[in-house]
Scaffold this motif. Sequence first.
Motif, PDB file in Angstrom:
ATOM      1  N   LEU A  67       0.832  -1.198   0.000  1.00 26.04           N
ATOM      2  CA  LEU A  67       0.000   0.000   0.000  1.00 26.04           C
ATOM      3  C   LEU A  67       0.877   1.263   0.000  1.00 26.04           C
ATOM      4  CD1 LEU A  67      -2.614   1.588   0.129  1.00 26.04           C
ATOM      5  CD2 LEU A  67      -2.704   1.158   2.597  1.00 26.04           C
ATOM      6  N   ILE A  68       1.901   1.276   0.836  1.00 28.67           N
ATOM      7  CA  ILE A  68       2.778   2.446   0.906  1.00 28.67           C
ATOM      8  C   ILE A  68       3.507   2.648  -0.434  1.00 28.67           C
ATOM      9  CG2 ILE A  68       4.846   3.409   2.029  1.00 28.67           C
ATOM     10  CD1 ILE A  68       3.925   1.836   4.599  1.00 28.67           C
ATOM     11  N   THR A  69       4.064   1.551  -0.955  1.00 24.64           N
ATOM     12  CA  THR A  69       4.780   1.623  -2.232  1.00 24.64           C
ATOM     13  C   THR A  69       3.849   2.050  -3.368  1.00 24.64           C
ATOM     14  OG1 THR A  69       5.986  -0.319  -1.441  1.00 24.64           O
ATOM     15  CG2 THR A  69       6.382   0.356  -3.704  1.00 24.64           C
ATOM     16  N   ASN A  70       2.675   1.433  -3.415  1.00 23.44           N
ATOM     17  CA  ASN A  70       1.740   1.736  -4.501  1.00 23.44           C
ATOM     18  C   ASN A  70       1.268   3.189  -4.438  1.00 23.44           C
ATOM     19  OD1 ASN A  70       2.081  -0.936  -5.109  1.00 23.44           O
ATOM     20  ND2 ASN A  70      -0.006  -1.582  -4.668  1.00 23.44           N
ATOM     21  N   ALA A  71       1.230   3.743  -3.239  1.00 25.48           N
ATOM     22  CA  ALA A  71       0.822   5.147  -3.108  1.00 25.48           C
ATOM     23  C   ALA A  71       1.871   6.056  -3.759  1.00 25.48           C
ATOM     24  CB  ALA A  71       0.627   5.514  -1.642  1.00 25.48           C
ATOM     25  N   VAL A  72       3.138   5.833  -3.433  1.00 27.74           N
ATOM     26  CA  VAL A  72       4.192   6.649  -4.035  1.00 27.74           C
ATOM     27  C   VAL A  72       4.170   6.486  -5.562  1.00 27.74           C
ATOM     28  CG1 VAL A  72       6.692   7.046  -4.155  1.00 27.74           C
ATOM     29  CG2 VAL A  72       5.629   6.471  -1.962  1.00 27.74           C
ATOM     30  N   TRP A  73       3.964   5.257  -5.994  1.00 26.77           N
ATOM     31  CA  TRP A  73       3.901   4.918  -7.420  1.00 26.77           C
ATOM     32  C   TRP A  73       2.732   5.649  -8.101  1.00 26.77           C
ATOM     33  CZ3 TRP A  73       2.744  -0.943  -8.914  1.00 26.77           C
ATOM     34  CH2 TRP A  73       2.679  -1.078 -10.303  1.00 26.77           C
ATOM     35  N   CYS A  74       1.539   5.517  -7.542  1.00 27.05           N
ATOM     36  CA  CYS A  74       0.348   6.153  -8.136  1.00 27.05           C
ATOM     37  C   CYS A  74       0.484   7.683  -8.166  1.00 27.05           C
ATOM     38  CB  CYS A  74      -0.906   5.839  -7.335  1.00 27.05           C
ATOM     39  SG  CYS A  74      -1.562   4.192  -7.575  1.00 27.05           S
ATOM     40  N   PHE A  75       0.977   8.266  -7.082  1.00 25.75           N
ATOM     41  CA  PHE A  75       1.077   9.726  -7.012  1.00 25.75           C
ATOM     42  C   PHE A  75       2.008  10.231  -8.105  1.00 25.75           C
ATOM     43  CE2 PHE A  75       0.056  10.027  -2.144  1.00 25.75           C
ATOM     44  CZ  PHE A  75      -1.174   9.448  -2.395  1.00 25.75           C
ATOM     45  N   GLU A  76       3.105   9.503  -8.324  1.00 25.64           N
ATOM     46  CA  GLU A  76       4.042   9.891  -9.376  1.00 25.64           C
ATOM     47  C   GLU A  76       3.406   9.694 -10.755  1.00 25.64           C
ATOM     48  OE1 GLU A  76       6.891  11.225  -9.792  1.00 25.64           O
ATOM     49  OE2 GLU A  76       7.413  10.595 -11.842  1.00 25.64           O
ATOM     50  N   GLU A  77       2.839   8.529 -10.948  1.00 25.44           N
ATOM     51  CA  GLU A  77       2.265   8.152 -12.235  1.00 25.44           C
ATOM     52  C   GLU A  77       1.191   9.151 -12.659  1.00 25.44           C
ATOM     53  OE1 GLU A  77       0.194   4.418 -11.865  1.00 25.44           O
ATOM     54  OE2 GLU A  77       0.966   3.685 -13.779  1.00 25.44           O
ATOM     55  N   HIS A  78       0.467   9.691 -11.694  1.00 24.33           N
ATOM     56  CA  HIS A  78      -0.640  10.582 -12.028  1.00 24.33           C
ATOM     57  C   HIS A  78      -0.380  12.012 -11.601  1.00 24.33           C
ATOM     58  CE1 HIS A  78      -2.886   7.091 -13.345  1.00 24.33           C
ATOM     59  NE2 HIS A  78      -2.332   6.486 -12.301  1.00 24.33           N
ATOM     60  N   ASP A  79       0.872  12.239 -11.275  1.00 25.13           N
ATOM     61  CA  ASP A  79       1.334  13.601 -11.046  1.00 25.13           C
ATOM     62  C   ASP A  79       0.529  14.375 -10.004  1.00 25.13           C
ATOM     63  OD1 ASP A  79       3.187  15.488 -11.558  1.00 25.13           O
ATOM     64  OD2 ASP A  79       2.198  16.347 -13.316  1.00 25.13           O
ATOM     65  N   VAL A  80       0.292  13.744  -8.860  1.00 30.07           N
ATOM     66  CA  VAL A  80      -0.487  14.427  -7.822  1.00 30.07           C
ATOM     67  C   VAL A  80       0.324  14.651  -6.545  1.00 30.07           C
ATOM     68  CG1 VAL A  80      -2.706  13.595  -8.684  1.00 30.07           C
ATOM     69  CG2 VAL A  80      -1.500  12.273  -6.940  1.00 30.07           C
ATOM     70  N   THR A  81       1.606  14.236  -6.560  1.00 34.73           N
ATOM     71  CA  THR A  81       2.413  14.322  -5.339  1.00 34.73           C
ATOM     72  C   THR A  81       2.367  15.718  -4.720  1.00 34.73           C
ATOM     73  OG1 THR A  81       3.872  12.683  -6.333  1.00 34.73           O
ATOM     74  CG2 THR A  81       4.663  13.753  -4.324  1.00 34.73           C
ATOM     75  N   GLU A  82       2.572  16.736  -5.552  1.00 32.42           N
ATOM     76  CA  GLU A  82       2.625  18.105  -5.018  1.00 32.42           C
ATOM     77  C   GLU A  82       1.285  18.553  -4.456  1.00 32.42           C
ATOM     78  OE1 GLU A  82       5.331  19.534  -4.166  1.00 32.42           O
ATOM     79  OE2 GLU A  82       6.287  17.786  -5.072  1.00 32.42           O
ATOM     80  N   ARG A  83       0.210  18.113  -5.074  1.00 26.72           N
ATOM     81  CA  ARG A  83      -1.109  18.519  -4.581  1.00 26.72           C
ATOM     82  C   ARG A  83      -1.468  17.797  -3.285  1.00 26.72           C
ATOM     83  NH1 ARG A  83      -4.587  17.217  -9.339  1.00 26.72           N
ATOM     84  NH2 ARG A  83      -6.322  18.157  -8.219  1.00 26.72           N
ATOM     85  N   VAL A  84      -0.898  16.612  -3.084  1.00 28.29           N
ATOM     86  CA  VAL A  84      -1.104  15.922  -1.809  1.00 28.29           C
ATOM     87  C   VAL A  84      -0.253  16.609  -0.745  1.00 28.29           C
ATOM     88  CG1 VAL A  84      -0.832  13.750  -0.534  1.00 28.29           C
ATOM     89  CG2 VAL A  84      -1.647  13.701  -2.895  1.00 28.29           C
ATOM     90  N   ARG A  85       0.972  16.964  -1.124  1.00 34.18           N
ATOM     91  CA  ARG A  85       1.875  17.620  -0.191  1.00 34.18           C
ATOM     92  C   ARG A  85       1.278  18.929   0.331  1.00 34.18           C
ATOM     93  NH1 ARG A  85       7.424  17.382  -0.014  1.00 34.18           N
ATOM     94  NH2 ARG A  85       7.659  16.710  -2.158  1.00 34.18           N
ATOM     95  N   SER A  86       0.722  19.706  -0.586  1.00 34.73           N
ATOM     96  CA  SER A  86       0.206  21.022  -0.191  1.00 34.73           C
ATOM     97  C   SER A  86      -1.115  20.917   0.578  1.00 34.73           C
ATOM     98  CB  SER A  86      -0.018  21.869  -1.444  1.00 34.73           C
ATOM     99  OG  SER A  86      -1.120  21.340  -2.169  1.00 34.73           O
ATOM    100  N   GLY A  87      -1.716  19.720   0.565  1.00 33.37           N
ATOM    101  CA  GLY A  87      -2.979  19.572   1.274  1.00 33.37           C
ATOM    102  C   GLY A  87      -4.182  19.875   0.393  1.00 33.37           C
TER     103      GLY A  87
END
Length: 374
Positions: free
Chosen positions: A224-244
């Motif tokens: 689950l943890i790995t797939n989250a990092v993978w999905c966030f990158e794949e769909h380019d949402v990491t920054e939007r999750v980071r900012s809240g």
Amino acid sequence: PFDWYAEMRQDDPVRYDERRQTWDVFRYEEVDRVLRDHETFSSDLTTADIQPPRVGDDDSGFRTMLRADPPDHGRLREFVNERFQPGTIRQNRARIEELTVKQLDQLEDERRIDVVSDLADPLPVSVIAELLGIPTDRREQFKEWSDALVTPDAEDTEQAHETQRQDAWTEMQTYFSELIDERENGGGDDLITLAATARELDREETIGFCILLLIAGNVTTTNLITNAVWCFEEHDVTERVRSGEIDRTQAIEEVLRYRSPVQMVRRVATEDVKLGGRRITAGERVTPWIGSANRDPTMFDAPEAFRPERQPNPHLAFGRGIHYCLGAPLARIEADVALGELLDRFSTIEPDLTDRTPRPTFHGLTALPCAVGR
Ligand code: HEM
């Protein structure tokens, strides 16, 4: 597997696989039905006419809640239910944060990390080891067993792996037996003490419970943890999750749906039953594909799209009905903490997805190297 699921939902939603000797079930409606209807679809695989091949997610030989039907199921689960309620498990959040920070502190000034070996693998093992009350000096051993049981080493032959498994089983039994002896008189508030003092469990069942927690909660949460990092990158949402801007807990639910760590579960029909227009005979094995149900367009709009703000999100990643994952509240907290700390610590996380090795049996990766900035 996702293209295959889509094809099957369309053309052959309930079909018998001759090679694996099981009915495969692909649509949300029927997967949901099989999971809820525990009277017709038993979790006790020993009742099957054809015994399934042994695979990694098995707690072979031990009677545990995972493979029990009522009334045994209730007896094997109820004594521990309260401990895993969201409210109770939340009390461990601060400690999970500490363990995560400790793990990440070891990385010092690394510019490349591997999310799997540096965090996603060790974290769930140490959390469950603490909950069970495994002495610190035996934690390494504990981790080796959990690996031997669930992750066949790609280099090994089947046979070598089987021997390794057997050895791990025997050692674990002896080890847990000793701990149970020590704790039978109570006192501690760890889960081994809880099980050891539970009147409704005999010795074998108590050992089975310890081993089940070790198996059920580790690779799944790692993925689950790995797939989250993978999905966030794949769909380019990491920054939007980071900012809240995107709620992290909601995004994790979408990871659970989109890349479900457990893609399928297993059942046996207890009586002749019609399912999706096909006739299943008593004693035949049934495989509900959770990973396919979670992408069924009759249940989810644009199921092939990763939508971290999807709501409602009635995914089946933790199962449904009486066997609904005991550890779901814990897994959710672990993933939330792990992601939160990763985003906190690193100003950039750039996963390298070019060389992906899937995990056997479960849905995840064996490694996820990332370039990180601070
Ligand atoms: C059951 C998934 C984490 C303990 C299940 C089931 C699923 C599942 C699908 C239902 C199996 C079935 O119906 O045959 C997951 C996923 C996890 C996770 C995706 C992580 C993301 C955990 C953790 C623990 C745990 C952390 C324990 C600490 C259990 C137990 C059962 C179970 C004991 C059996 C419940 C019963 O039969 O009544 N899990 N699990 N799981 N899980 Fe989890």
